[in-house]
Scaffold this motif. Structure first.
Motif, PDB file in Angstrom:
ATOM      1  N   PRO A 165      19.403 -29.784  11.755  1.00 41.71           N
ATOM      2  CA  PRO A 165      19.451 -30.659  13.005  1.00 41.71           C
ATOM      3  C   PRO A 165      20.330 -31.981  12.907  1.00 41.71           C
ATOM      4  CG  PRO A 165      17.114 -30.945  12.296  1.00 41.71           C
ATOM      5  CD  PRO A 165      17.781 -29.828  11.389  1.00 41.71           C
ATOM      6  N   TRP A 209      21.132 -32.232  22.918  1.00 43.03           N
ATOM      7  CA  TRP A 209      21.067 -31.736  21.586  1.00 43.03           C
ATOM      8  C   TRP A 209      21.005 -33.107  20.584  1.00 43.03           C
ATOM      9  CZ3 TRP A 209      21.747 -26.619  20.318  1.00 43.03           C
ATOM     10  CH2 TRP A 209      21.918 -25.775  21.248  1.00 43.03           C
ATOM     11  N   LEU A 231      17.775 -25.559  17.396  1.00 40.35           N
ATOM     12  CA  LEU A 231      18.870 -26.670  16.979  1.00 40.35           C
ATOM     13  C   LEU A 231      19.627 -26.037  15.584  1.00 40.35           C
ATOM     14  CD1 LEU A 231      16.851 -30.067  17.393  1.00 40.35           C
ATOM     15  CD2 LEU A 231      18.748 -29.007  18.647  1.00 40.35           C
ATOM     16  N   GLY A 232      18.713 -24.958  15.021  1.00 43.74           N
ATOM     17  CA  GLY A 232      19.254 -24.397  13.838  1.00 43.74           C
ATOM     18  C   GLY A 232      18.626 -25.220  12.622  1.00 43.74           C
ATOM     19  N   VAL A 267      27.789 -32.947  17.661  1.00 45.52           N
ATOM     20  CA  VAL A 267      27.655 -33.061  19.050  1.00 45.52           C
ATOM     21  C   VAL A 267      28.218 -34.616  19.487  1.00 45.52           C
ATOM     22  CG1 VAL A 267      26.020 -31.410  19.699  1.00 45.52           C
ATOM     23  CG2 VAL A 267      25.345 -33.875  19.448  1.00 45.52           C
ATOM     24  N   ARG A 306      22.830 -32.340  11.233  1.00 46.89           N
ATOM     25  CA  ARG A 306      24.507 -31.785  11.328  1.00 46.89           C
ATOM     26  C   ARG A 306      24.720 -31.714  12.745  1.00 46.89           C
ATOM     27  NH1 ARG A 306      27.799 -27.326  11.492  1.00 46.89           N
ATOM     28  NH2 ARG A 306      29.902 -27.580  10.382  1.00 46.89           N
ATOM     29  N   THR A 307      23.927 -30.919  13.413  1.00 49.84           N
ATOM     30  CA  THR A 307      23.859 -30.586  14.836  1.00 49.84           C
ATOM     31  C   THR A 307      24.341 -32.214  15.675  1.00 49.84           C
ATOM     32  OG1 THR A 307      22.521 -28.881  14.783  1.00 49.84           O
ATOM     33  CG2 THR A 307      22.940 -29.797  16.990  1.00 49.84           C
ATOM     34  N   ALA A 365      17.783 -33.557  18.273  1.00 51.47           N
ATOM     35  CA  ALA A 365      17.891 -33.312  16.968  1.00 51.47           C
ATOM     36  C   ALA A 365      17.129 -34.655  16.255  1.00 51.47           C
ATOM     37  CB  ALA A 365      19.251 -33.271  16.424  1.00 51.47           C
TER      38      ALA A 365
END
Length: 454
Positions: free
Chosen positions: A299, A339, A295-296, A306, A301-302, A343
């Protein structure tokens, strides 16, 4: 005897949970399809969604307490045993009642059947709380986001097979066939989980894990909601994350209440089932991508990115009566859903002590789902008795009908568009909030506690 591998145990439990999820979702989809085809009532399908969400919200805190206080696989096994009992009772009622009694919304037999079936489905929610805590325990911290992606992929496989199985079963064998398949699969799930060997630490109640005294589970097995609220409140911005998800679900209740009715108004039940099977591939692909790339580092922000895309799509995918447009919109929604879910789970797994995770996951599920019943219970009658007439021969049909379309399906489509626009506004506000910045900072810090590897 060799110590069982934590990751091998995780994969086995993930597979077991996937089959249980397929079974329960098949029953849920089937009862929704079947009731709509028997009664042709949007009101009835809205009530089914509302029953599901009320029961989910009502039982989630208790389920979370069970997960923390008892061995995880025992809780999962008990979940399947409860589902099995309710499905057997549902099948008995269905076989003992004249078929005509289920064709009228006012008949009590119909609602008793719906209640029994939905209790069987809801019993499976214990597993959805237990599995994230097992991710925390069995998977190294730096791989948990990818493991959560695998959980999303398993859910996607469930949606794919569920839609096909439900559509075909209802078309060919009715609700009797759906319940017979569910009973058989549930028995297999119970037999399989008896063979799964989990490291001893995963089979230990939270009170035995050596946690600090103020976070330790109570020996008397209380739900301990006060202590759970204390843990949630101690993490800056965590309440805001849960409330954001709750408002998202408030809007999402619109789709739960109306999506099947909308789809079935455009195509036969078999085609609708196959369409959902095709769309569900996006869910599986999404889980695989997350499992590969993660997720980078941010998460949260992800999660918001999305959500912004999902609600933007939701505001336009029913602007015209179009099966391809509906399919593309739903596919994008399905691809991005894992996602957002991964997250949120990854954030909670990092910032919440393991000893409280079952109760915090249960509390989050309870709060997040508590908004949806209001939507589901309101949206069915509102759409049936207000919006559909508005778009059939009312002011809406006269003003926007020439380009938007008229009729029952366009009434449901208008509700989807309005809900999507509300979701876009909500997400933009969340992006600019202080709570988002505080929780992002809390996630960036080293976790206060991390579970020792078993």
């Amino acid at each position: 005897m060799a110590t069982p591998s934590p990751m091998r145990a995780f994969y086995a439990l993930l597979a077991n949970n996937a089959v249980a999820g397929v079974t329960n979702f098949t029953v849920w989809f089937a009862i929704t399809f079947w009731v709509f085809l028997e009664t042709r009532s949007v009101f009835a399908t809205g009530m089914i969604a509302g029953v599901f969400l009320v029961l989910t919200a009502g039982f989630a805190v208790w389920f979370g307490s069970l997960v923390d206080h008892y061995p995880k696989t025992r809780v999962m096994r008990g979940s399947s045993l409860a589902s099995l009992a309710f499905y057997v009772l549902s099948l008995g009622l269905l076989l003992a009642t004249p078929e005509a009694a289920f064709r009228e919304v006012a008949q009590p037999q119909l609602w008793i059947l719906i209640g029994l079936v939905m209790l069987g489905v809801i019993a499976g929610n214990v597993r959805n709380i237990a599995l994230p805590t097992l991710v925390t325990l069995l998977v190294p911290e730096d791989r948990r986001d990818k493991a959560n992606g695998l959980v999303g992929m398993a859910t996607g496989i469930g949606f794919l097979t569920t839609s096909v199985i439900s559509g075909l079963l209802v078309a060919w064998a009715g609700m009797v066939g759906a319940l017979a398949v569910a009973i058989s699969l549930t028995v297999l799930v119970i037999l399989h989980i008896l063979t799964v060997r989990v490291p001893a630490a995963a089979q230990t109640a939270a009170s035995d894990t050596g946690a600090p005294a103020d976070l330790r589970a109570k020996a008397d097995r209380r739900i301990d909601l006060k202590g759970t609220l204390k843990v949630v409140g101690a993490v800056p911005g965590l309440f805001a994350l849960i409330l954001f998800a709750a408002f998202n679900n408030f809007l999402g209740g619109v789709f739960m209440a109306l999506m099947d009715a909308y789809g079935l108004s455009l195509m036969p039940v078999q085609s609708w089932g196959f369409l959902w099977a095709t769309i569900s591939v996006a869910f599986i692909v999404s889980g695989l991508v997350i499992a590969k790339v993660g997720l980078g580092p941010r998460p949260l922000r992800t999660l918001l990115v999305v959500n912004l895309i999902m609600w933007s799509v939701a505001s336009v995918f029913t602007l015209q009566t179009s099966i391809p447009l509906l399919a593309v919109g739903c596919a994008i929604w399905m691809f991005l859903g894992p996602w957002a879910e991964a997250a949120e789970q990854t954030t909670l797994q990092r910032v919440v002590p393991y000893e409280r995770q079952g109760r915090v996951f249960g509390f989050a599920q309870s709060v997040e789902q508590s908004a949806s019943p209001l939507t589901a219970f309101l949206i069915g009658p509102l759409t049936q008795f207000v919006v559909i007439p508005f778009m059939t021969d009312g002011a809406g049909a006269r003003t926007i009908g020439p380009w938007f379309g008229t009729g029952a399906d366009r009434g449901m489509a208008l509700v989807f568009t309005v809900a999507g626009l509300c979701g876009v506004i909500l997400t933009i506000l969340a992006f600019t909030s202080r709570a988002y910045r505080r929780l992002s900072a809390a996630y960036a810090q080293d976790p206060a506690t991390d579970t020792a590897r078993p």
